[in-house]
Design a protein around this motif. Structure first.
Motif, PDB file in Angstrom:
ATOM      1  N   LEU A   1      -8.229  39.142  33.152  1.00  0.00           N
ATOM      2  CA  LEU A   1      -9.103  38.430  32.225  1.00  0.00           C
ATOM      3  C   LEU A   1      -8.278  37.805  31.104  1.00  0.00           C
ATOM      4  O   LEU A   1      -7.116  38.177  30.891  1.00  0.00           O
ATOM      5  N   PRO A   2      -8.857  36.855  30.365  1.00  0.00           N
ATOM      6  CA  PRO A   2      -8.120  36.238  29.261  1.00  0.00           C
ATOM      7  C   PRO A   2      -7.601  37.228  28.223  1.00  0.00           C
ATOM      8  O   PRO A   2      -6.597  36.977  27.559  1.00  0.00           O
ATOM      9  N   ASN A   3      -8.278  38.389  28.094  1.00  0.00           N
ATOM     10  CA  ASN A   3      -7.819  39.387  27.121  1.00  0.00           C
ATOM     11  C   ASN A   3      -6.706  40.284  27.659  1.00  0.00           C
ATOM     12  O   ASN A   3      -6.288  41.238  26.998  1.00  0.00           O
ATOM     13  N   GLY A   4      -6.242  40.002  28.907  1.00  0.00           N
ATOM     14  CA  GLY A   4      -5.145  40.764  29.475  1.00  0.00           C
ATOM     15  C   GLY A   4      -5.562  41.937  30.331  1.00  0.00           C
ATOM     16  O   GLY A   4      -4.717  42.602  30.931  1.00  0.00           O
ATOM     17  N   THR A   5      -6.849  42.225  30.419  1.00  0.00           N
ATOM     18  CA  THR A   5      -7.340  43.342  31.220  1.00  0.00           C
ATOM     19  C   THR A   5      -7.373  42.978  32.699  1.00  0.00           C
ATOM     20  O   THR A   5      -7.847  41.909  33.075  1.00  0.00           O
ATOM     21  N   THR A   6      -6.859  43.869  33.536  1.00  0.00           N
ATOM     22  CA  THR A   6      -6.919  43.671  34.986  1.00  0.00           C
ATOM     23  C   THR A   6      -8.199  44.300  35.516  1.00  0.00           C
ATOM     24  O   THR A   6      -8.492  45.479  35.254  1.00  0.00           O
ATOM     25  N   VAL A   7      -8.958  43.508  36.278  1.00  0.00           N
ATOM     26  CA  VAL A   7     -10.260  43.982  36.761  1.00  0.00           C
ATOM     27  C   VAL A   7     -10.381  43.689  38.247  1.00  0.00           C
ATOM     28  O   VAL A   7      -9.628  42.899  38.818  1.00  0.00           O
ATOM     29  N   ASP A  60     -16.857  35.861  35.912  1.00  0.00           N
ATOM     30  CA  ASP A  60     -15.417  35.979  35.679  1.00  0.00           C
ATOM     31  C   ASP A  60     -14.624  35.666  36.949  1.00  0.00           C
ATOM     32  O   ASP A  60     -13.546  35.067  36.897  1.00  0.00           O
ATOM     33  N   THR A  61     -15.193  36.075  38.114  1.00  0.00           N
ATOM     34  CA  THR A  61     -14.524  35.758  39.374  1.00  0.00           C
ATOM     35  C   THR A  61     -14.523  34.262  39.617  1.00  0.00           C
ATOM     36  O   THR A  61     -13.527  33.691  40.078  1.00  0.00           O
ATOM     37  N   TYR A  62     -15.659  33.615  39.321  1.00  0.00           N
ATOM     38  CA  TYR A  62     -15.729  32.163  39.456  1.00  0.00           C
ATOM     39  C   TYR A  62     -14.638  31.483  38.632  1.00  0.00           C
ATOM     40  O   TYR A  62     -13.922  30.592  39.101  1.00  0.00           O
ATOM     41  N   ILE A  63     -14.547  31.898  37.377  1.00  0.00           N
ATOM     42  CA  ILE A  63     -13.592  31.262  36.462  1.00  0.00           C
ATOM     43  C   ILE A  63     -12.160  31.451  36.964  1.00  0.00           C
ATOM     44  O   ILE A  63     -11.339  30.524  36.956  1.00  0.00           O
ATOM     45  N   ASP A  64     -11.853  32.666  37.432  1.00  0.00           N
ATOM     46  CA  ASP A  64     -10.502  32.952  37.926  1.00  0.00           C
ATOM     47  C   ASP A  64     -10.174  32.080  39.140  1.00  0.00           C
ATOM     48  O   ASP A  64      -9.105  31.462  39.202  1.00  0.00           O
ATOM     49  N   LYS A  65     -11.110  31.999  40.108  1.00  0.00           N
ATOM     50  CA  LYS A  65     -10.840  31.219  41.305  1.00  0.00           C
ATOM     51  C   LYS A  65     -10.828  29.721  41.004  1.00  0.00           C
ATOM     52  O   LYS A  65     -10.045  28.957  41.570  1.00  0.00           O
ATOM     53  N   TYR A  66     -11.722  29.290  40.141  1.00  0.00           N
ATOM     54  CA  TYR A  66     -11.756  27.870  39.780  1.00  0.00           C
ATOM     55  C   TYR A  66     -10.416  27.448  39.181  1.00  0.00           C
ATOM     56  O   TYR A  66      -9.842  26.411  39.539  1.00  0.00           O
TER      57      TYR A  66
END
Length: 591
Positions: A328-334, A426-432
């Motif tokens: 995530l943008p805050n550095g957290t791995t999810v 969040d998954t959408y944003i990452d893949k986009y």
């Protein structure tokens, strides 16, 4: 409900103590007028006048005068009407009844889910003013009732109409509960709900396609709504309301074309589905003659649009969600944490993590693997009934219960980009973010992809055995007409019916063909004008007697002429291969 067009009109008509509520009286802020929508091809009917005793006549006169004075009814010249009569209540008083049984039978049913009464009452705290609900303009004549004086039509909603409770509930949901249907959305955190203007997504996006000559050739609409509609009385489950919307739009553009053979193509696709139900105003039982997505698309197509032009590019990959993680943008791995199904006494809205049913706690481990501590923590406070977990793929016996590897697709049409994939925002944003560079005009190469999922088709278990054989009655052959059409002329609204010696339709599902046609005689040649994919036709096969009944409800505007019904089937002998046959009714006239 009083609706005023302008602010000046509001200040002139409405008493001063209502001036602070100007927005409530505007048409823009209130669209829940009571609609009376009739089923397609319905036949209008009148009624008889019931005789009244002297006391009943006095009561009727008083009722009419009171409702005329309050603008609840008005005189009518409607072509259809419902009767009125009196019933005596337990206390001896007379109660006037409008008998809307015939009208209710031909009305489209609104299956609005009913919010718990105590929830609505809690939301009414502090309310000072209440209102009535008007009948929609253009529908008032349909609820006309017949008296021994003259006809009168409703200007406001009466509760004798079939959809009155559901429409009233919809109004309560919209005004009191701010449009929350289903109420499960209220269980979301207030901070989450505060991010959006409405408690439901009411926005439709439409992409129109024009040819090189500027002629419109198709559309692609995007709207988040559950694809399945269920009738309130459980007599019909429609698994494709988007397909019906597409059919309605294509037949609107080309009314004389057969379904599936139009030059205009309408596509109604799924959008961002979260808390969705088949309708944002409650669960409506849609008939083939009406679809909200179709009407909404027409509105958008006729409105202002932004041009879309430029390069067309696409990208497609597979993602194994059981192992997929991102930052995530805050550095957290999810990683994704997906819901499994709820059932039995797992109660909607209940977030208790305590054991719901000792029996299922005992046997669920034998059906699916027991959830790990990480899964329990991921779903907490919701309990896990069956550990299928969509997108994670924990259950593999007898074959995978849910996919763990999914398609991810992106399509760019100029300045318009679509991302198609399951998952969270969040998954959408990452893949986009990772895929959009491959859609650039000068992009090269392909993005990394996981392996394609294994095809499970060959592993599917079916408890339905094949067709053993078909047998025609003694001295009859398949396709023989058992009950023929009438010899007298038919008219719009009439139902034409014919019964044939039939065979099991599972012999050939005719997915690219049809079980029936309605044929019209044109210049000496028979031309198919309707098939089994048209809402005006029905095909009914009865097991045991193996008879097939075909019906066609003649639509308004059907050209006069000579017609016939044709039946197409396939029979299986005890020994040998399946063979096709057909049956044709006698010709009949539409006048």
């Amino acid at each position: 409900m009083l609706h005023l067009e302008s602010s000046g009109e509001f200040w002139d008509v409405v008493p001063p103590y209502f001036h602070a509520l100007e927005d409530v009286f505007s048409k823009a802020s209130f669209d829940s007028l009571h609609a009376i929508e009739l089923l397609p091809y319905s036949t209008l009917s009148s009624c008889k006048v019931y005789p009244l005793a002297f006391r009943e006549q006095g009561k009727l006169d008083a009722f009419l005068q009171e409702n005329l004075d309050s603008s609840c009814i008005c005189p009518s010249k409607s072509p259809m009407a419902s009767p009125v009569f009196f019933i005596k209540e337990k206390d001896g008083l007379l109660q006037l009844v409008q008998d809307y049984q015939v009208l209710n039978a031909i009305m489209m049913k609104n299956c609005c889910t009913f919010t718990l009464i105590f929830k609505l009452i809690n939301n009414l705290q502090g309310a000072q003013y209440f209102t009535k609900l008007d009948v929609q303009e253009g529908d008032k004549w349909k609820a006309t009732f017949q008296t021994n004086q003259e006809l009168f039509e409703l200007l406001i909603m009466f509760f004798g109409l079939t959809n009155s409770p559901a429409n009233f509930q919809t109004m309560m949901n919209n005004i009191i509960a701010e449009g929350i249907v289903p109420t499960a959305y209220l269980a979301n955190p207030a901070t989450e709900r505060a991010r959006y203007q409405y408690n439901q997504d009411k926005e439709m996006t439409v992409l129109r396609f024009d040819d090189i000559n500027g002629n419109t050739r198709g559309l692609l609409s995007f709207f988040p709504v559950h694809g399945m509609s269920l009738y309130e009385n459980n007599t019909l489950v429609s698994t494709d309301n988007k397909g019906m919307a597409a059919f309605l739009y294509e037949s609107f553009v080309e009314p004389s074309a057969m379904p599936g053979n139009t030059t205009f193509v309408a596509g109604f696709t799924q959008s961002n589905v979260g808390d969705t139900s088949p309708n944002t105003l409650g669960a409506f039982c849609e008939s083939p003659g009406k679809a909200k997505q179709f009407e909404a698309a027409r509105t958008v197509m006729n409105g202002a649009r932004s041009p879309v032009n430029g390069t067309v590019r696409s990208v497609h990959i597979y993602v194994n969600m059981s192992t997929h993680s991102f930052t995530l943008p805050n550095g957290t791995t999810v990683s994704n944490c997906s819901d499994g199904p709820g059932a039995f006494d797992f109660v909607q809205g209940d977030n208790s993590s305590d054991t719901q049913n000792p029996f299922w706690e005992l046997v669920k481990g034998a059906i699916t693997p027991l959830p790990s501590a990480a899964q329990v923590a991921c779903q907490f406070p919701k309990p896990i009934l069956l550990n299928t977990v969509l997108l994670k793929g924990y259950a593999h016996i007898p074959y995978d219960w849910a996919p763990s590897t999914v398609d991810v697709q992106m399509l760019r049409v100029g300045n318009f980009v679509m991302l198609i994939m399951p998952g969270t925002l969040d998954t959408y944003i990452d893949k986009y973010s990772s895929l959009v560079p491959f859609l650039a005009d000068n992009a090269t190469g392909t993005p990394p992809s996981d392996l394609a999922p294994v095809d499970q088709t060959s592993k599917v278990i079916s408890l339905q055995h094949g067709v053993l054989f078909d047998s025609a009655p003694f001295e009859k052959t398949f396709g023989t007409v058992l009950v023929d059409v009438n010899t007298t002329p038919y008219h719009a609204g009439d139902v034409v019916s014919a019964q044939f010696v039939g065979a099991n339709p599972r012999n050939n599902l005719r997915l690219e063909s049809t079980f029936l046609t309605v044929d019209r005689l044109v210049d000496g040649q028979w031309k198919a004008v309707r098939s089994d994919s048209h809402p005006s036709t029905t095909y009914q096969w009865i097991l045991g007697t193996s008879t097939v009944t075909i019906t066609w409800t003649i639509e308004s505007g059907t050209p006069f002429g000579t017609y016939r019904l044709s039946y197409f089937g396939d029979s299986k002998p005890v020994i040998g291969s399946i063979s096709s046959f057909s049956g044709i009714s006698s010709s009949f006239t539409v006048s």
